[in-house]
Design an enzyme around this catalytic site. Structure first.
Site, PDB file in Angstrom:
ATOM      1  N   ASN A   1       0.842  -1.201   0.000  1.00  0.00           N
ATOM      2  CA  ASN A   1       0.000   0.000   0.000  1.00  0.00           C
ATOM      3  C   ASN A   1       0.874   1.247   0.000  1.00  0.00           C
ATOM      4  OD1 ASN A   1      -2.660   1.344   0.285  1.00  0.00           O
ATOM      5  ND2 ASN A   1      -1.774   2.070   2.198  1.00  0.00           N
ATOM      6  N   GLU A   2       0.777   2.026  -1.060  1.00  0.00           N
ATOM      7  CA  GLU A   2       1.493   3.299  -1.180  1.00  0.00           C
ATOM      8  C   GLU A   2       2.961   3.149  -0.753  1.00  0.00           C
ATOM      9  OE1 GLU A   2      -1.975   6.645  -0.810  1.00  0.00           O
ATOM     10  OE2 GLU A   2      -1.092   5.945   1.074  1.00  0.00           O
TER      11      GLU A   2
ATOM     12  N   GLU B   1      -7.640   5.427  -4.630  1.00  0.00           N
ATOM     13  CA  GLU B   1      -8.265   6.125  -3.508  1.00  0.00           C
ATOM     14  C   GLU B   1      -8.572   7.544  -3.952  1.00  0.00           C
ATOM     15  OE1 GLU B   1      -6.142   6.236   0.156  1.00  0.00           O
ATOM     16  OE2 GLU B   1      -5.812   4.061   0.237  1.00  0.00           O
TER      17      GLU B   1
END
Length: 586
Positions: free
Chosen positions: A157-158, A234
């Protein structure tokens, strides 16, 4: 097996047919499991054809070697419910998730023994391998190619916002493939050169996370991945809150305008959050401003189109007008919105007197050590640890210095309140002690304020990490008492109020006064409530209430409360318009 979602010429295909992902983020671990279906129906009624959820590792494996997928942790049930409602599901298993969730979802028992999380460190990777070995069997049968709803899985994630260990990122991707993930894999990073270049993986779809300037984000992705579909993994249509700040909101018009921009650009999107939920218990994370910790509030409402208690906002109506035609439907053809949840009316009740803080947090045997131990060294994840020692004070005032305080200490001399110390990473915490000219008992009740969930301080420890000094002299000989709060019966002796209700319904609990405190309803820790706000009421969902007498318990850390209130509506405090913007051109 071939993945259900593929792409060609900048367009997603589902079973070979052009398709657009219109997803809403919703976290099973922030919702009472009895309300999962209701919240999923509300997200579907917004017009989404997909939902996505993180998987919080520390929520499932608080104690190493004891993973739990039952009750509120029944991930397979949540995913299956979504599929039964006609929704595709995207799973984001991390193992790091951020999510304003304590420690970014990583178990503290793991970060206690590695200085290099999210890297090729063997200690970290061995633990992740073990976790994937128990997690992925929950999800593999639910992949779309096997008849389930899971159509995509995110790799980490990121990562580009954190590190540059490309070997580790590739290892994570292969770990998913080796265990049987066959659906679409993708990465998600902020739309900057630095973030994308460190977070992308060969052979893996690259997506972006942002709150505005969709055209610039699309161009940045296209410059690196020509021919790939534009996916906003997102879209930040709201924001979270820290204690001591205003409640962040984003106007419906502003959020809808950016959502429409993404859709008009032919993009796919996941709205973060579609339903925010609640950081029940001690699960709220924290950020760090370079000097001080910034703990996140109990609410994770996030100004989402579907609110924390299920009520829908103006965003809900505007999004339906945008999302319905994007999937070839009319608004009237969207799933029906469930009836509004029942809400309790206003009531109040006095709090009984109870034991004082020190007697509550010093029960049970003590752990003895020469110097103050960290939470990790004692084996506690969150809550309170009481440090107690005997000191001799001179006849004049001296300074008490606590080095490496993580995060807040309530200081007592001979059982009497002396003051409060707060973490400041630029200066040690200092308090003046009176000149008593005799021996005295020094007690510090140390509270962990949520573990940092984003940035280079991920995995930092809690408690007193340095020494405690009286002027220049180190204090030795400490007794440590553990009070995890959400891991044992912490209610005996707490002040309590009794609330009578005819039938369970949603309510919001307030504890008026200037104190900082924790609040339980019928034995469930709802979360933290601080006088500084912005949040002034805690969500108490209907499944936690029972007909007749209900018991509210309060642990006051500062000023004692005298009564509690039940309200039908939330109070998130004074608001502030907030739109997160990343510098896409750098």
């Amino acid at each position: 097996m071939s993945p259900t979602l593929t792409w060609r010429d900048g367009e997603f295909l589902k079973h070979g047919v052009p398709h657009r992902i219109l997803s809403g983020s919703i976290h099973y671990f922030r919702i009472h499991p009895d309300l999962w279906e209701d919240r999923l129906r509300r997200v579907a009624a917004t017009g989404f054809n997909t939902v996505d959820t993180y998987v919080a590792w520390n929520f499932h494996e608080q104690d190493e070697g004891s993973p739990d997928f039952t009750g509120p942790r029944d991930l397979a049930r949540f995913v299956t419910l979504a599929g039964d409602l006609g929704l595709d599901v995207i799973v984001r298993p991390g193992p790091y998730i951020c999510a304003e969730w304590t420690n970014g979802g990583l178990p503290s028992w793991l970060t206690a023994r590695t200085r290099a999380p999210r890297s090729t460190d063997p200690v970290y990777q061995d633990a992740v391998s073990g976790w994937f070995d128990v997690l992925l069997p929950q999800l593999l049968p639910l992949q779309a190619a096997r008849g389930g709803p899971v159509v995509a899985v995110q790799v980490e994630n990121e990562y580009g916002s954190y590190g540059d260990d490309a070997e580790h990122l590739a290892w994570l991707r292969q770990a998913l493939l080796n265990r049987g993930v066959t659906e679409l894999l993708y990465t998600a990073d902020g739309p900057t050169e630095v973030m994308l270049d460190a977070g992308m993986l060969d052979g893996t779809l690259a997506a972006a996370t942002f709150g505005s300037r969709a055209e610039e984000a699309r161009a940045m992705l296209a410059s690196r991945r020509p021919g790939e579909p534009f996916l906003c993994a997102e879209f930040w249509n709201g924001w979270f809150d820290h204690w001591g700040e205003n409640h962040h909101v984003r106007s419906p018009a502003s959020a809808a305008a950016t959502l429409r921009e993404i859709v008009d650009l032919g993009g796919s999107v996941s709205v973060y959050m579609a339903h925010g939920g609640t950081n029940f218990g001690l699960w709220a994370g924290a950020n760090h401003d370079g000097r001080r910790i910034q703990p996140t509030v109990t609410s994770y409402d996030s100004d989402a189109p579907v609110g924390e208690d299920g009520r829908v906002s103006e965003k809900f109506a505007l999004y339906r007008e945008i999302l319905a035609p994007a999937t070839g439907r009319t608004v009237d053809a969207l799933p029906a919105l469930p009836p509004a949840p029942a809400r309790l009316g206003f009531s109040s009740a006095p709090l009984s007197s109870g034991a004082d803080l020190l007697s509550l947090v010093t029960r049970g045997p003590a752990v003895r050590a020469a110097g103050p131990l960290s939470f990790e060294e004692i084996g506690i994840d969150a809550g309170l640890v009481t440090y107690r020692s005997s000191v001799t004070l001179p006849g004049h005032d001296v300074h008490l210095t606590v080095r490496g305080l993580h995060d807040r200490a309530y200081v007592f001399l001979d059982g009497h309140t002396l003051g409060t110390l707060d973490r400041d990473d630029a200066e040690p915490a200092v308090l003046t002690l009176p000149g008593l000219g005799r021996g005295t008992e020094l007690t510090l009740v140390v509270e962990a304020l949520g573990r940092v969930n984003y940035g280079p301080l991920l995995g930092e420890h809690k408690g007193i990490l340095g020494g405690v000094q009286v002027d220049r002299r180190l204090v030795h000989g400490w007794d440590h008492h553990l009070a995890p709060l959400d891991r044992r019966d912490a209610l005996d002796g707490l002040p309590q109020a009794t609330i009578d209700v005819d039938a369970p319904a949603d309510g919001w609990l307030a504890v008026p006064g200037d104190g900082d405190r924790f609040v339980w309803l019928n034995g469930t820790l709802l979360g933290r409530l601080w006088a500084r706000g912005p949040q002034r009421r805690l969500y108490a969902p209907a499944p936690l209430w029972r007909p007749g007498a209900n018991h509210v318990a309060v642990l006051d850390l500062t000023t004692p409360a005298t009564y509690v209130e039940v309200h039908p509506d939330p109070d998130f405090g004074p608001t502030e318009e907030y739109v997160e913007t990343l510098p896409t051109g750098t």
